[in-house]
Design a protein around this motif. Structure first.
Motif, short mmCIF file in Angstrom:
data_model
loop_
_atom_site.label_atom_id
_atom_site.label_comp_id
_atom_site.label_asym_id
_atom_site.label_seq_id
_atom_site.Cartn_x
_atom_site.Cartn_y
_atom_site.Cartn_z
N VAL A 197 8.46 24.11 -4.67
CA VAL A 197 7.20 24.18 -5.41
C VAL A 197 6.19 24.84 -4.50
O VAL A 197 6.04 24.43 -3.35
N TRP A 198 5.51 25.87 -4.99
CA TRP A 198 4.54 26.54 -4.12
C TRP A 198 3.33 27.01 -4.91
O TRP A 198 3.38 27.15 -6.13
N GLY A 199 2.25 27.21 -4.18
CA GLY A 199 1.02 27.69 -4.78
C GLY A 199 -0.10 27.66 -3.76
O GLY A 199 0.07 27.24 -2.62
N GLU A 200 -1.27 28.09 -4.20
CA GLU A 200 -2.43 28.19 -3.32
C GLU A 200 -3.10 26.83 -3.08
O GLU A 200 -3.58 26.55 -2.00
N ASP A 201 -3.13 25.97 -4.11
CA ASP A 201 -3.83 24.69 -4.03
C ASP A 201 -2.89 23.58 -3.58
O ASP A 201 -2.28 22.89 -4.38
N GLN A 202 -2.79 23.41 -2.27
CA GLN A 202 -1.83 22.45 -1.72
C GLN A 202 -2.15 21.02 -2.08
O GLN A 202 -1.24 20.21 -2.27
N ILE A 203 -3.40 20.67 -2.22
CA ILE A 203 -3.76 19.28 -2.50
C ILE A 203 -3.34 18.88 -3.91
O ILE A 203 -2.73 17.84 -4.12
N THR A 204 -3.63 19.73 -4.88
CA THR A 204 -3.25 19.43 -6.26
C THR A 204 -1.73 19.36 -6.40
O THR A 204 -1.21 18.46 -7.05
N LEU A 205 -1.03 20.30 -5.79
CA LEU A 205 0.44 20.28 -5.86
C LEU A 205 1.00 19.03 -5.19
O LEU A 205 1.93 18.40 -5.71
N ALA A 206 0.44 18.65 -4.06
CA ALA A 206 0.90 17.44 -3.37
C ALA A 206 0.66 16.21 -4.23
O ALA A 206 1.53 15.33 -4.31
N LYS A 207 -0.48 16.14 -4.90
CA LYS A 207 -0.77 15.01 -5.79
C LYS A 207 0.26 14.92 -6.92
O LYS A 207 0.76 13.85 -7.23
N ILE A 208 0.58 16.06 -7.53
CA ILE A 208 1.54 16.10 -8.63
C ILE A 208 2.91 15.63 -8.14
O ILE A 208 3.57 14.81 -8.78
N LEU A 209 3.34 16.15 -7.00
CA LEU A 209 4.66 15.80 -6.47
C LEU A 209 4.76 14.33 -6.07
O LEU A 209 5.76 13.67 -6.36
N VAL A 210 3.73 13.82 -5.41
CA VAL A 210 3.75 12.41 -5.00
C VAL A 210 3.75 11.50 -6.22
O VAL A 210 4.46 10.50 -6.26
N LYS A 211 2.96 11.85 -7.22
CA LYS A 211 2.93 11.06 -8.46
C LYS A 211 4.30 11.07 -9.13
O LYS A 211 4.79 10.03 -9.58
N HIS A 212 4.93 12.24 -9.18
CA HIS A 212 6.27 12.36 -9.78
C HIS A 212 7.29 11.57 -8.96
O HIS A 212 8.15 10.88 -9.53
N ALA A 213 7.21 11.66 -7.66
CA ALA A 213 8.15 10.94 -6.79
C ALA A 213 7.98 9.42 -6.93
O ALA A 213 8.96 8.68 -6.90
N THR A 214 6.75 8.98 -7.09
CA THR A 214 6.49 7.55 -7.27
C THR A 214 7.06 7.06 -8.60
O THR A 214 7.64 5.97 -8.66
N ALA A 215 6.92 7.87 -9.63
CA ALA A 215 7.41 7.49 -10.96
C ALA A 215 8.94 7.54 -11.04
O ALA A 215 9.54 6.85 -11.87
N HIS A 216 9.57 8.36 -10.20
CA HIS A 216 11.03 8.54 -10.24
C HIS A 216 11.62 8.31 -8.85
O HIS A 216 12.25 9.21 -8.27
N LYS A 217 11.43 7.12 -8.32
CA LYS A 217 11.85 6.81 -6.94
C LYS A 217 13.34 7.02 -6.69
O LYS A 217 13.74 7.42 -5.61
N ASP A 218 14.16 6.77 -7.69
CA ASP A 218 15.61 6.86 -7.49
C ASP A 218 16.15 8.28 -7.57
O ASP A 218 17.22 8.57 -7.04
N SER A 219 15.41 9.18 -8.24
CA SER A 219 15.98 10.50 -8.50
C SER A 219 15.17 11.67 -7.96
O SER A 219 15.58 12.82 -8.10
#
Length: 160
Positions: free
Chosen positions: A78-100
């Motif tokens: 996953v890449w883009g210019e806005d690292q903070i927004t992308l990090a927020k999206i990924l961490v939220k997704h990882a928290t919601a899907h801890k096993d996968s």
């Protein structure tokens, strides 16, 4: 995969994975197509890009930009210019899907960072949030002055 296609993918990724762009990588083993599509949609809305690429091709693309990264197993990039927004999206997704879904790390400003760094970045305010804070701080003294004048006017009216 044909050699020409591999070369084309490496060229595209070399152009995309520059030092000005933040690139996150995560293990997505066990994710359903529906879950990945939801993640991709959020990334697109944040003006980011996603792609599943063979680790060897990604390694070559990073090496072409002078960045040494080592990957294992399946990765979604996953890449883009806005690292903070992308990090927020990924961490939220990882928290919601801890096993996968597990964030492995990132390449930010040409430096390889671990998953803990990505989580710390996700806690920072976004550009829009910072602008809102600045606007509030600029408005506060004026609002307090207006409130004080209003109280003074009320006091003068009560005295008469």
């Amino acid at each position: 995969m044909k050699k020409e296609l591999k070369k084309q993918i490496v060229e595209e990724l070399t152009q995309e994975f520059t030092k000005e762009v933040s690139v996150f990588y995560a293990d997505f083993k066990g994710q359903t197509v529906k879950e990945l599509e939801a993640l991709r949609k959020q990334i697109r809305e944040a003006e980011g890009k996603t792609r599943v690429v063979k680790n060897t091709l990604a390694r070559i693309a990073f090496a072409n930009n002078g960045i040494d990264v080592d990957f294992e197993e399946n990765n979604i990039f996953v890449w883009g210019e806005d690292q903070i927004t992308l990090a927020k999206i990924l961490v939220k997704h990882a928290t919601a899907h801890k096993d996968s879904f597990k964030i492995k790390g990132a390449v930010i400003e040409g430096e390889v960072k671990d998953a803990a760094y990505v989580e710390e970045v996700s806690k920072l305010p976004t550009k829009d949030e910072l602008l809102g804070m600045v606007a509030f701080m600029m408005k506060a003294p004026i609002a307090k002055f207006a409130w004080g004048l209003n109280k003074l006017i009320e006091k003068k009216e009560q005295e008469q």
